[in-house]
Design a protein around this motif. Structure first.
Motif, PDB file in Angstrom:
ATOM      1  N   GLY A  64       0.669  -1.144  -0.010  1.00 44.74           N
ATOM      2  CA  GLY A  64      -0.019  -0.078  -0.027  1.00 44.74           C
ATOM      3  C   GLY A  64       0.966   1.427  -0.105  1.00 44.74           C
ATOM      4  O   GLY A  64       0.498   2.081  -0.319  1.00 44.74           O
ATOM      5  N   ILE A  65       2.253   1.069   0.425  1.00 44.06           N
ATOM      6  CA  ILE A  65       2.828   2.347   0.505  1.00 44.06           C
ATOM      7  C   ILE A  65       3.731   2.525  -0.412  1.00 44.06           C
ATOM      8  O   ILE A  65       3.940   3.270  -1.029  1.00 44.06           O
ATOM      9  CB  ILE A  65       3.698   2.426   1.964  1.00 44.06           C
ATOM     10  N   LEU A 100       8.652  10.745  -6.221  1.00 45.98           N
ATOM     11  CA  LEU A 100       7.745  11.310  -5.372  1.00 45.98           C
ATOM     12  C   LEU A 100       6.998  10.300  -4.349  1.00 45.98           C
ATOM     13  O   LEU A 100       7.101  10.802  -3.204  1.00 45.98           O
ATOM     14  CB  LEU A 100       6.577  11.811  -6.154  1.00 45.98           C
ATOM     15  N   GLU A 101       7.102   9.153  -4.804  1.00 43.67           N
ATOM     16  CA  GLU A 101       6.749   8.114  -3.599  1.00 43.67           C
ATOM     17  C   GLU A 101       7.814   7.843  -2.681  1.00 43.67           C
ATOM     18  O   GLU A 101       7.447   7.582  -1.465  1.00 43.67           O
ATOM     19  CB  GLU A 101       6.565   6.789  -4.489  1.00 43.67           C
ATOM     20  N   ARG A 102       8.858   7.874  -3.116  1.00 42.34           N
ATOM     21  CA  ARG A 102       9.910   7.861  -2.183  1.00 42.34           C
ATOM     22  C   ARG A 102      10.166   8.750  -0.937  1.00 42.34           C
ATOM     23  O   ARG A 102      10.024   8.601   0.215  1.00 42.34           O
ATOM     24  CB  ARG A 102      11.606   7.954  -2.568  1.00 42.34           C
ATOM     25  N   ILE A 136       0.316  16.355  -4.558  1.00 44.21           N
ATOM     26  CA  ILE A 136       1.106  16.450  -5.912  1.00 44.21           C
ATOM     27  C   ILE A 136       0.888  15.189  -6.433  1.00 44.21           C
ATOM     28  O   ILE A 136       0.229  14.943  -7.736  1.00 44.21           O
ATOM     29  CB  ILE A 136       2.537  16.355  -5.840  1.00 44.21           C
ATOM     30  N   LEU A 137       1.010  13.816  -5.878  1.00 43.91           N
ATOM     31  CA  LEU A 137       0.694  12.731  -6.461  1.00 43.91           C
ATOM     32  C   LEU A 137      -0.810  12.472  -7.062  1.00 43.91           C
ATOM     33  O   LEU A 137      -1.224  11.947  -7.947  1.00 43.91           O
ATOM     34  CB  LEU A 137       0.921  11.490  -5.775  1.00 43.91           C
ATOM     35  N   ASP A 138      -1.743  12.990  -6.172  1.00 48.91           N
ATOM     36  CA  ASP A 138      -3.245  13.044  -6.472  1.00 48.91           C
ATOM     37  C   ASP A 138      -3.529  13.847  -7.825  1.00 48.91           C
ATOM     38  O   ASP A 138      -4.232  13.496  -8.596  1.00 48.91           O
ATOM     39  CB  ASP A 138      -3.774  13.610  -5.355  1.00 48.91           C
ATOM     40  N   TRP A 139      -2.732  14.865  -7.800  1.00 47.90           N
ATOM     41  CA  TRP A 139      -2.895  15.957  -8.852  1.00 47.90           C
ATOM     42  C   TRP A 139      -2.379  15.344 -10.208  1.00 47.90           C
ATOM     43  O   TRP A 139      -2.835  15.649 -11.083  1.00 47.90           O
ATOM     44  CB  TRP A 139      -2.057  17.066  -8.392  1.00 47.90           C
ATOM     45  N   HIS A 146      -2.954   4.300  -4.856  1.00 50.21           N
ATOM     46  CA  HIS A 146      -2.699   3.617  -6.169  1.00 50.21           C
ATOM     47  C   HIS A 146      -2.692   4.305  -7.383  1.00 50.21           C
ATOM     48  O   HIS A 146      -3.683   4.867  -7.793  1.00 50.21           O
ATOM     49  CB  HIS A 146      -3.659   2.223  -6.075  1.00 50.21           C
ATOM     50  N   TYR A 147      -1.302   4.827  -7.845  1.00 53.98           N
ATOM     51  CA  TYR A 147      -1.445   5.858  -8.708  1.00 53.98           C
ATOM     52  C   TYR A 147      -1.836   5.436  -9.905  1.00 53.98           C
ATOM     53  O   TYR A 147      -2.082   6.017 -11.087  1.00 53.98           O
ATOM     54  CB  TYR A 147       0.068   6.766  -8.916  1.00 53.98           C
TER      55      TYR A 147
END
Lengths: 400, 119
Positions: A64-65, A100-102, A136-139, A146-147
């Motif tokens: 999940g992460i 960005l995930e890191r 940012i990831l959402d954007w 879950h991108y």
């Protein structure tokens, strides 16, 4: 006097089910043994019955992460099997989401470390700042966790000029906050006093026990898949491998904060040098018979996927080695000669993702071939085992 | 770097006079981004019945059924309780029959209500 104590599988100190069997001498752990298998999900077997495209979303849900790391590892493997060269712009965007995930994963870990060390306000602030990255990831991808950005041959969505500017603007805030955390991690007496010297893992031990990721780098070994075996566009990006020499939990925290700073540099470089052109190329549906071994530096360490194809649109075998599994032997070494009170901290320091690492292993005598275990058989085995448990202890009266 | 006494204190004091960063959700909603993956929306007029979406859907949430014997008309049944909102159907469809809306409050008490039919 030595005595044996079992911690877990359900315990408030551990966020996921895992069991530790310890031999204690007072409060000191003399020996420890880990028991896994409380949250087996059968992901690998499920992957064999689904097409390559369907598996994109299955592999994403292993964790999940670090969902993007599993998906990217799988995508890169399948792209190698397809002999497909992904679009360059797509690779840049993919690397951007990786970093960005890191950032979000390390900020999350810092909060957890703060909480385990009894520093609740630190937890609150890092998680508040983590929301900036999540936004940012959402954007850019449409979802927070879950991108689903990867597809064979590139990524599924492009980044426009407005998004590029907005990310660069918000990075300044993150940089400022991370500098503050680095400063804090090294100068706050309670935090340093709690973390320093806990969970010692010497350089030689880390190499011998095959530790990965920040656990390994905190023992002074500069190993990083992004540098050693560059994937995506990491060979073009200037960055340094962060290490620490203190070999303890404080070192692991420092390595992660340093990696955050490196990640901001990488993100800035990627956004400033984003090439023009298409962001994905068309991929074939069927894959030639072959096998591939794909490596990826997840926030927790080296992530490995082994994929075997047989000419159809489904993989014949998918093997996932999550970074947590590689860190278990090192964790046992860290637990030895430590205190019981340090267990949550030592466990949190490897950033465990226990469910990602659960696999079913069946050992045979070497003569017979592998066989499929049915659920009913597993249940029968469990019942058989339960019968052998010695329940006489239940009858013992409480002495007080 | 030397250790200092309470380096966290200025940050704490500053935050004491700020309003909470959390959003009071049911009363106040944050706007969803433009590319948000909400519910799947189907346009029956565009569907050619190629069934690529059915094969690609990782959650097996899509059913395409032919409505009439003579005409090329199709209806879609979306099992929204299984849908994982990955938008692979949007990518796979050759005629752009699918799109995703911005709805995220789709929880219901009865699972059967999540079976949506598009005619």
């Amino acid at each position: 006097m030595e005595f044996k104590v079992q911690l877990g599988p359900q315990h408030p100190a551990l966020h996921e089910p895992i069991s530790i069997r310890m031999t204690l001498d007072g409060e000191v752990i003399r020996d420890a043994d880990l028991r896994l298998g409380y949250n087996h999900r059968g992901v690998e077997k499920l992957a064999e019955s689904r097409s390559f495209i369907q598996n994109l979303y299955l592999t994403e849900r292993i964790c999940g992460i670090c969902s993007f790391s599993h998906q990217t590892c799988y995508t890169q493997g399948v792209e190698k099997l397809m002999e497909l060269v992904p679009a360059r712009r797509g690779l840049y965007i993919r690397t951007l989401v990786c970093e960005l995930e890191r950032v979000h994963s390390h900020l999350l870990w810092l909060g957890v470390a703060g909480q385990e060390a009894g520093f609740e306000s630190f937890f609150m602030y890092t998680w508040r700042d983590r929301e900036v990255v999540m936004d940012i990831l959402d954007w850019i991808s449409g979802n927070r966790v879950h991108y689903s950005m990867n597809t064979f041959g590139g990524v599924r969505r492009d980044i426009d000029e407005m998004q590029r500017k907005k990310i660069l603007d918000t990075l300044d805030l993150l940089k400022q906050r991370t500098d503050y955390y680095l400063n804090l991690a090294a100068s706050e007496p309670t935090f340093v006093g709690r973390l320093a010297g806990v969970g010692k893992l010497s350089r030689q031990q880390a190499i011998d026990l095959c530790a990965v990721g920040p656990t390994l780098r905190a023992s002074g070994v500069p190993m990083d898949v992004r540098k050693d075996d560059p994937y995506a566009v990491y060979d073009e990006i200037p960055f340094e491998v962060s290490t620490a020499d203190s070999c303890d939990v404080l070192g692991r925290a420092v390595v992660r904060v340093k990696e955050l700073i490196q990640s901001y540099r990488i993100i800035e470089f990627l956004l400033k040098n984003l090439p023009e052109g298409p962001f994905k190329v068309k991929a074939p549906r069927k894959v030639k018979p072959n096998e591939v071994y794909s490596r990826y530096e997840a926030p927790r360490g080296e992530n490995v996927h082994y994929i075997k194809s047989n000419g159809s649109d489904k993989p014949e075998r998918l093997k996932v080695r999550a970074p947590t599994l590689a860190n278990y032997p090192a964790t046992i070494a860290m637990l030895k000669n430590g205190f019981i009170a340090d267990i949550p901290l030592i466990f949190a320091a490897i950033d465990p993702c226990i469910c990602c690492a659960e696999r079913l292993v069946q050992l045979d005598d070497g003569r017979g071939r592998g066989r499929v275990l049915r659920f009913s058989e597993l249940r029968a085995m469990a019942n058989e085992r339960a019968k052998k448990i010695d329940y006489t202890k239940r009858e013992i009266a409480w002495p007080f | 770097m030397s250790l200092r006494i309470a380096p966290f204190l200025p940050e704490l004091l500053r935050s004491l006079f700020k309003k909470p960063v959390t959003v009071r959700y049911p009363f106040e909603k944050t706007p969803v981004p433009a590319g948000f993956r909400g519910n799947v929306v189907f346009d029956p007029a565009k569907c050619i019945g190629c069934n690529i979406c059915v094969g690609d859907c990782p959650a097996e949430a899509i059913e395409i059924i032919r409505v009439s014997e003579t005409e090329k008309k199709f209806k879609m049944i979306l099992h929204n309780d299984r849908c994982i909102h990955c938008a692979q159907c949007v990518d796979s469809c050759p005629t752009k029959t699918y799109r995703m809306d911005g709805e995220f409050e789709i929880a219901v008490l009865n699972r059967r209500q999540l079976k949506i039919e598009y005619k």
